[in-house]
Design a protein around this motif. Structure first.
Motif, mmCIF file in Angstrom:
data_model
loop_
_atom_site.group_PDB
_atom_site.id
_atom_site.type_symbol
_atom_site.label_atom_id
_atom_site.label_comp_id
_atom_site.label_asym_id
_atom_site.label_seq_id
_atom_site.Cartn_x
_atom_site.Cartn_y
_atom_site.Cartn_z
ATOM 1 N N ARG A 72 0.838 -1.199 0.000
ATOM 2 C CA ARG A 72 0.000 0.000 0.000
ATOM 3 C C ARG A 72 0.877 1.254 0.000
ATOM 4 O O ARG A 72 0.610 2.211 -0.740
ATOM 5 N N TRP A 73 1.925 1.257 0.794
ATOM 6 C CA TRP A 73 2.807 2.423 0.869
ATOM 7 C C TRP A 73 3.517 2.654 -0.465
ATOM 8 O O TRP A 73 3.568 3.789 -0.960
ATOM 9 N N GLU A 74 4.049 1.587 -1.049
ATOM 10 C CA GLU A 74 4.774 1.733 -2.310
ATOM 11 C C GLU A 74 3.863 2.247 -3.427
ATOM 12 O O GLU A 74 4.246 3.135 -4.193
ATOM 13 N N LEU A 75 2.674 1.702 -3.506
ATOM 14 C CA LEU A 75 1.757 2.131 -4.567
ATOM 15 C C LEU A 75 1.282 3.569 -4.344
ATOM 16 O O LEU A 75 1.133 4.330 -5.307
ATOM 17 N N ARG A 76 1.081 3.940 -3.097
ATOM 18 C CA ARG A 76 0.670 5.318 -2.813
ATOM 19 C C ARG A 76 1.767 6.294 -3.177
ATOM 20 O O ARG A 76 1.530 7.310 -3.834
ATOM 21 N N ARG A 77 2.995 5.993 -2.778
ATOM 22 C CA ARG A 77 4.106 6.891 -3.067
ATOM 23 C C ARG A 77 4.390 6.947 -4.573
ATOM 24 O O ARG A 77 4.691 8.014 -5.122
ATOM 25 N N ALA A 78 4.279 5.796 -5.237
ATOM 26 C CA ALA A 78 4.481 5.790 -6.690
ATOM 27 C C ALA A 78 3.431 6.663 -7.366
ATOM 28 O O ALA A 78 3.749 7.456 -8.269
ATOM 29 N N GLY A 79 2.195 6.563 -6.918
ATOM 30 C CA GLY A 79 1.124 7.379 -7.483
ATOM 31 C C GLY A 79 1.376 8.862 -7.293
ATOM 32 O O GLY A 79 1.097 9.673 -8.190
ATOM 33 N N GLU A 80 1.920 9.224 -6.139
ATOM 34 C CA GLU A 80 2.232 10.630 -5.871
ATOM 35 C C GLU A 80 3.358 11.120 -6.771
ATOM 36 O O GLU A 80 3.333 12.264 -7.256
ATOM 37 N N LEU A 81 4.344 10.255 -7.012
ATOM 38 C CA LEU A 81 5.437 10.616 -7.926
ATOM 39 C C LEU A 81 4.917 10.813 -9.348
ATOM 40 O O LEU A 81 5.278 11.775 -10.028
ATOM 41 N N TYR A 82 4.073 9.885 -9.792
ATOM 42 C CA TYR A 82 3.505 9.992 -11.134
ATOM 43 C C TYR A 82 2.752 11.310 -11.296
ATOM 44 O O TYR A 82 2.908 12.023 -12.300
#
Length: 285
Positions: free
Chosen positions: A240-250
């Motif tokens: 969940r953390w990785e996908l959330r942070r990746a989404g914020e980067l995108y």
């Protein structure tokens, strides 16, 4: 007691499906499966017969098809054989045949007022040597640049796929290279990258060619658990953390995003090709 052939344990019929070709069979499978997917409640048992290049080989296949006709379920037969003698021999089968080559080629010939070559291996072979060599070069580049292994000549990449581990970067990259001849690099976003507000340094000068992949927390956790059961890497919290942070980067860098959880590799590749085409047109203006 053994189940009768063609019947599953839940008594639903299994339809035998045969794909025939005098080349690789990729076209027969692609077009046939495009039709079969419209019958999601039907179970199919698929068999591929590629490289049917002689009358003798065609007769052997016909014998198998005729034997299948004796079963409880009528088989489906898809063929893209281009050679006229092979096609004529395959047509002798008692099984119903869906001949994509005959259906479409005859119509094209009628419209053009010309006769085509009727040669095997024109699509997936090396008939177009330049196209073939380009695809092989794309595959070599993509293998070298898989999972961030190399940053050499990164400026040659048509697209750079970025995502946390196990979001589908590698299979999508290879499909794009082999089927579309695209030079693809892919880069895994690890914890160190995701803790930063900016893209990883080596990607910053190639931001316009980045495409981000994502998936659902549940799917990512399940896939990772198959690789490293009960690990932090596979935990729901970490995913969940990785996908959330990746989404914020995108979002911060306006990187196009494709969700791999509900799309096939083919569908994802098509979307990426559209993005690459759009970027190329923008660069030319």
């Amino acid at each position: 007691m053994a189940e009768p052939a063609g019947i599953t344990e839940d008594d639903s019929p299994v339809v035998p499906v045969f794909f025939l070709s005098d080349s690789t069979g990729i076209s027969a499978e692609t077009m046939g499966n495009a039709l079969l997917i419209q019958f999601p409640d039907t179970r199919f048992e698929r068999t591929l017969f590629p490289f049917i290049t002689t009358v003798e080989e065609a007769r052997r296949v016909v014998a198998i098809l005729d034997e299948a006709m004796e079963g409880p379920v009528t088989p489906l037969v898809f063929t893209t054989a281009a050679d006229d003698t092979v096609r004529a021999e395959l047509a002798r089968t008692k099984a119903p045949i869906i001949d994509f080559f005959d259906i479409h080629m005859s119509r094209v010939e009628q419209i053009l007022g010309l006769r085509g070559l009727h040669e095997a291996a024109r699509l997936h072979g090396v008939g177009d040597i330049r196209s073939y060599n380009n695809r092989m070069a794309a595959v070599e580049f993509t293998i070298e640049h898989d999972d961030g292994q190399s940053v050499r000549s990164l400026e040659k990449a048509d697209v750079i796929l970025i995502a946390p581990s196990r979001c589908g970067k590698t299979p999508t990259s290879m499909y794009l290279a082999l089927q579309h001849g695209l030079f693809v690099a892919n880069y895994p976003l690890v914890d160190e990258d995701l803790e930063q507000a900016d893209l990883p340094g080596l990607l910053r000068s190639h931001e316009e060619r980045c495409v981000g992949l994502t998936t659902t927390v549940e799917r990512l956790s399940r896939i990772r658990n198959e690789r490293r059961p009960s690990s932090r890497y596979a935990s729901v919290e970490q995913c969940r953390w990785e996908l959330r942070r990746a989404g914020e980067l995108y979002a911060a860098h306006r990187v196009p995003v494709i969700d791999s959880s509900s799309r096939s590799v083919e569908e994802m590749a098509t979307l990426i090709v559209q993005i690459v085409t759009k970027n190329r047109k923008k660069a030319q203006t």
